[in-house]
Design a protein around this motif. Structure first.
Motif, PDB file in Angstrom:
ATOM      1  N   ASN A 207       0.866  -1.310  -0.151  1.00 36.06           N
ATOM      2  CA  ASN A 207      -0.128   0.039   0.018  1.00 36.06           C
ATOM      3  C   ASN A 207       0.831   1.263   0.247  1.00 36.06           C
ATOM      4  O   ASN A 207       0.562   2.290  -0.629  1.00 36.06           O
ATOM      5  CB  ASN A 207      -1.025   0.156   1.067  1.00 36.06           C
ATOM      6  N   LYS A 208       1.911   1.141   0.744  1.00 37.47           N
ATOM      7  CA  LYS A 208       2.842   2.509   0.866  1.00 37.47           C
ATOM      8  C   LYS A 208       3.532   2.506  -0.494  1.00 37.47           C
ATOM      9  O   LYS A 208       3.370   3.953  -1.217  1.00 37.47           O
ATOM     10  CB  LYS A 208       4.017   2.129   1.782  1.00 37.47           C
ATOM     11  N   ARG A 209       3.924   1.729  -1.270  1.00 40.38           N
ATOM     12  CA  ARG A 209       4.518   1.997  -2.577  1.00 40.38           C
ATOM     13  C   ARG A 209       3.302   2.599  -3.502  1.00 40.38           C
ATOM     14  O   ARG A 209       3.896   3.197  -4.305  1.00 40.38           O
ATOM     15  CB  ARG A 209       4.862   0.483  -3.184  1.00 40.38           C
ATOM     16  N   LEU A 210       2.123   1.714  -3.436  1.00 42.87           N
ATOM     17  CA  LEU A 210       1.259   2.363  -4.253  1.00 42.87           C
ATOM     18  C   LEU A 210       0.794   3.815  -3.982  1.00 42.87           C
ATOM     19  O   LEU A 210       0.233   4.290  -4.994  1.00 42.87           O
ATOM     20  CB  LEU A 210      -0.187   1.464  -4.364  1.00 42.87           C
ATOM     21  N   GLU A 211       0.563   4.067  -2.889  1.00 40.24           N
ATOM     22  CA  GLU A 211       0.395   5.509  -2.424  1.00 40.24           C
ATOM     23  C   GLU A 211       1.422   6.402  -2.909  1.00 40.24           C
ATOM     24  O   GLU A 211       1.007   7.690  -3.505  1.00 40.24           O
ATOM     25  CB  GLU A 211       0.198   5.666  -1.008  1.00 40.24           C
ATOM     26  N   GLU A 212       2.720   6.227  -2.679  1.00 40.96           N
ATOM     27  CA  GLU A 212       3.879   7.046  -3.132  1.00 40.96           C
ATOM     28  C   GLU A 212       3.690   7.004  -4.658  1.00 40.96           C
ATOM     29  O   GLU A 212       4.407   8.137  -5.114  1.00 40.96           O
ATOM     30  CB  GLU A 212       5.116   6.479  -2.863  1.00 40.96           C
ATOM     31  N   GLY A 397      -0.861  -0.603   8.232  1.00 35.99           N
ATOM     32  CA  GLY A 397      -0.152  -1.241   8.956  1.00 35.99           C
ATOM     33  C   GLY A 397      -0.095  -0.840  10.680  1.00 35.99           C
ATOM     34  O   GLY A 397       0.824  -1.481  11.378  1.00 35.99           O
ATOM     35  N   THR A 398      -1.063  -0.129  10.847  1.00 37.33           N
ATOM     36  CA  THR A 398      -1.121   0.472  12.180  1.00 37.33           C
ATOM     37  C   THR A 398      -2.214  -0.215  12.949  1.00 37.33           C
ATOM     38  O   THR A 398      -3.222  -0.036  13.468  1.00 37.33           O
ATOM     39  CB  THR A 398      -1.827   1.853  12.193  1.00 37.33           C
ATOM     40  N   VAL A 399      -1.892  -1.662  13.061  1.00 32.02           N
ATOM     41  CA  VAL A 399      -2.792  -2.631  13.829  1.00 32.02           C
ATOM     42  C   VAL A 399      -2.103  -3.282  15.038  1.00 32.02           C
ATOM     43  O   VAL A 399      -0.988  -3.408  15.045  1.00 32.02           O
ATOM     44  CB  VAL A 399      -3.128  -3.602  12.763  1.00 32.02           C
ATOM     45  N   VAL A 400      -2.980  -3.661  16.138  1.00 31.36           N
ATOM     46  CA  VAL A 400      -2.390  -4.241  17.036  1.00 31.36           C
ATOM     47  C   VAL A 400      -2.597  -5.778  16.835  1.00 31.36           C
ATOM     48  O   VAL A 400      -3.890  -6.162  16.549  1.00 31.36           O
ATOM     49  CB  VAL A 400      -3.217  -3.913  18.327  1.00 31.36           C
ATOM     50  N   LEU A 401      -1.702  -6.528  16.581  1.00 26.97           N
ATOM     51  CA  LEU A 401      -1.707  -7.869  16.362  1.00 26.97           C
ATOM     52  C   LEU A 401      -2.404  -8.720  17.381  1.00 26.97           C
ATOM     53  O   LEU A 401      -1.927  -8.440  18.670  1.00 26.97           O
ATOM     54  CB  LEU A 401      -0.564  -8.599  15.789  1.00 26.97           C
ATOM     55  N   LEU A 402      -3.273  -9.787  16.905  1.00 25.15           N
ATOM     56  CA  LEU A 402      -3.843 -10.550  18.276  1.00 25.15           C
ATOM     57  C   LEU A 402      -2.860 -11.064  18.945  1.00 25.15           C
ATOM     58  O   LEU A 402      -3.057 -11.049  20.190  1.00 25.15           O
ATOM     59  CB  LEU A 402      -4.702 -11.526  17.437  1.00 25.15           C
ATOM     60  N   GLU A 403      -1.621 -11.549  18.664  1.00 24.87           N
ATOM     61  CA  GLU A 403      -0.783 -12.360  19.433  1.00 24.87           C
ATOM     62  C   GLU A 403      -0.117 -11.249  20.330  1.00 24.87           C
ATOM     63  O   GLU A 403       0.119 -11.804  21.605  1.00 24.87           O
ATOM     64  CB  GLU A 403       0.176 -13.080  18.523  1.00 24.87           C
TER      65      GLU A 403
END
Ligand code: ARG
Length: 587
Positions: A207-212, A397-403
């Motif tokens: 996503n970062k690449r595509l946004e840039e 990518g600003t997520v809190v992973l379940l683990e």
């Protein structure tokens, strides 16, 4: 629990009606609101109204007359303490000691099955969790996973045959973007460990690449059309990488004790979905605007002849003919009923943002004439807010992973356990911490009205004194430790002392209401009925524990109380099981 008595009295009523030339009636019992005494009641109003036939008459007076007549004709059956005719109702009160003995005996003989209903011979499906492959499994997915799991457990306990279905999003723009990034920049790489985290990081990178550089979108579209033509390189790469995600999901479900009977995948429904769309176009239900550069759409309001905007327009296939989310949902809904034609309900546990989507999909199917379309139902729920205002977006990518959440919950729980019970072995402490930590995460998600946002915070989740999982688990442990100290087989069934204390009565009342609450929760699709019940039980047990000595009481009170402790322990365990929360043996 009292069917025998209820039928016995119903027979007596039928006899009375016959002798007195009154019409027959189907005797229905309702519980009298509990007021220190337990009782059941039945009404004679309908019967009174019918007894007049076409003529006019005073129904209330007649109902009262019949109730009086029945009350004086019936001899008090064993186990009851009072019969009364009140305003057209017949009320029967149980003797409290007898009632409480019955409740306790019933719980102890039914054990883990206490609270469950008879098999209903009806099948329902819950589709829930539905994580997307090639993305992170994050905390935002938890509420669907827990709600769906708990709803399934409750429906099963209420007597339904339950199909637990998962629908991972293994195809769609997100997957294509991922594949593009992987093939272009990471070809040949494999995740070593921590698969889900790696998959999620790769998605954020794409996503970062595509946004840039938005020009790269053309490359992504090229991959989509190669996928659509079943280009082997794309298909094989997709198969391999998809498996990585699925392995990660399975590990997660194991940890959470969540099981599925059936996996459906988005990718399975692209072609069947397109076929259904073609059919809709042929039948004049969908409008094909592709020749004009548009998409395939269904103008729902227009088809339904509605003047006002209600269902609006649903896009069922993209302008480039690729399948989209809605295309697949049309075919998925049908597949569920092909697999289980007898499904009484097909539930979709999905967050509230997709309400319009499901309304539109189900309406389209209804217009298409599928008779099962009205048996599809979206069970929506609101989102979860995390501490520190973390926003969940797998794009960035600003997520809190379940683990990570589980790790944090366990380590916080471990601290509390260390403090509360330092004598426990380190191994037991860890086990307890895991049970407490997971319970702390689960409980807030299922104990709030699904229509309200959950704001998750550690303090509340790990509260040993408030409405939270550890409080309930702790009550269970207390009951358990009384029985451990008693350390002998349970006393035989015994009639308790006539003078039951208020805290005993309150506890018994809650335990007795459990089967009814489970039915109610299943009918209303409300896990919070069960999570409240679990909490109320724990609270009532703690009150009883604080007020009534057990092991040092005199006989026969002692034996009756020991049995009550065992029954309470069972009831708490059963309600925790419905919530998918472990009852630890010590804490
Ligand atoms: N995977 C989808 C998402 O993340 C949810 C799927 C819901 N179920 C369905 N039948 N559409 O939004």
């Amino acid at each position: 629990m009292f069917e025998k008595e209820q039928n016995f009295i119903a027979d007596k009523i039928t006899q009375y009606l016959k002798t007195n030339n009154l019409p027959e009636m189907d005797v229905r019992w309702a519980w009298i609101p509990f007021n220190g005494q337990w009782g059941i009641s039945t009404s004679f109003f309908q019967l009174a109204a019918r007894s007049f036939g076409a003529e006019k008459g005073n129904v209330a007076q007649k109902a009262n007359e019949i109730a009086q007549g029945v009350a004086s004709a019936i001899e008090m059956p064993a186990g009851f303490s009072k019969i009364a005719a009140v305003n057209g109702y017949l009320n029967l009160y149980f003797s409290p000691a007898d009632y409480s003995r019955r409740v306790v005996d019933e719980v102890l003989s039914a054990g883990d099955d206490y609270g469950k209903g008879q098999p209903l011979g009806k099948r329902v499906m819950f589709e829930f969790s539905q994580p997307n492959t090639h993305k992170a499994f994050h905390v935002g997915h938890l509420r669907s996973a827990f709600l769906g799991d708990v709803l399934s457990r409750i429906a099963e306990a209420a007597g339904y045959d339950v199909v637990r279905a998962n629908y991972p999003g293994d195809m769609g723009l997100h997957v294509i973007k991922w594949l593009w990034n992987y093939l272009k920049y990471h070809k040949g790489e494999k995740p070593e460990k921590d698969i889900t985290r790696w998959m999620g990081a790769m998605y954020a990178e794409a996503n970062k690449r595509l946004e840039e550089n938005p020009d790269l979108d053309a490359e992504v579209r090229a991959i989509y059309s190669r996928w659509d033509k079943k280009d082997p390189e794309i298909v094989n790469c997709w198969k391999e990488t998809r498996e990585w995600s699925l392995i990660g999901f399975k590990e997660m479900y194991e940890k959470l004790d969540i099981k599925f009977d059936r996996y459906y995948f988005n990718s399975m429904f692209e072609e069947p979905g397109k076929e259904m769309v073609a059919e809709l176009i042929n039948r004049g239900i969908a409008d094909d605007e592709r020749p004009q550069g548009g998409a395939v759409i269904v103008k729902l309001d227009e088809k339904l002849g509605l003047k006002e905007e209600k269902f609006r327009v649903i896009v069922v296939q993209r302008s480039d003919s690729t399948a989209l989310y809605a295309t697949e949902d049309l075919a998925l809904a049908r597949q569920k009923f092909l697999d289980y034609p007898d499904l009484e309900r097909s539930y979709y546990v999905v967050d509230v943002r997709q309400s319009l989507h499901f309304t539109q999909v189900f309406k389209t199917l209804e217009i298409a004439g599928f008779d099962w379309a009205t048996r599809c139902q979206h069970v929506s729920y609101e989102l979860v807010n995390l501490p520190g205002n973390v926003v969940m977006a797998s794009r960035e990518g600003t997520v809190v992973l379940l683990e990570d959440l589980i790790r944090e919950a366990t380590s916080r729980a471990l601290e509390v356990v260390r403090e509360k019970n330092p004598d426990l072995s380190e191994e037991s402490k860890l086990k307890v911490a895991e049970a407490v930590g997971l319970g702390a995460i689960k409980y807030p998600m299922v104990s709030r009205d699904s229509g309200k946002i959950v704001t998750f915070d550690w303090e509340t989740a790990l509260d040993f004194n408030g409405q939270a999982a550890p409080y309930i688990q702790y009550a269970y442990v207390r009951a358990n430790s009384i029985l451990k100290k008693y350390n002998a087989p349970l006393p035989e069934s015994i009639l308790p002392d006539d003078q039951l204390s208020t805290s005993e009565i309150a506890l018994i009342d809650l335990i007795a209401r459990m089967p009814g609450e489970i039915q109610k929760a299943a009918k209303e699709l409300k896990p919070l009925t069960v999570s409240n019940m679990a909490y109320e039980l724990a609270k009532a047990f703690n009150d009883f524990y604080g007020q009534c000595p057990v092991l040092i009481a005199e006989e026969p009170v002692r034996s009756a109380r020991i049995r009550l402790v065992a029954a309470a322990k069972q009831a708490i365990a059963n309600s925790l099981a419905l919530l998918g929360i472990t009852a630890p043996q010590a804490m």
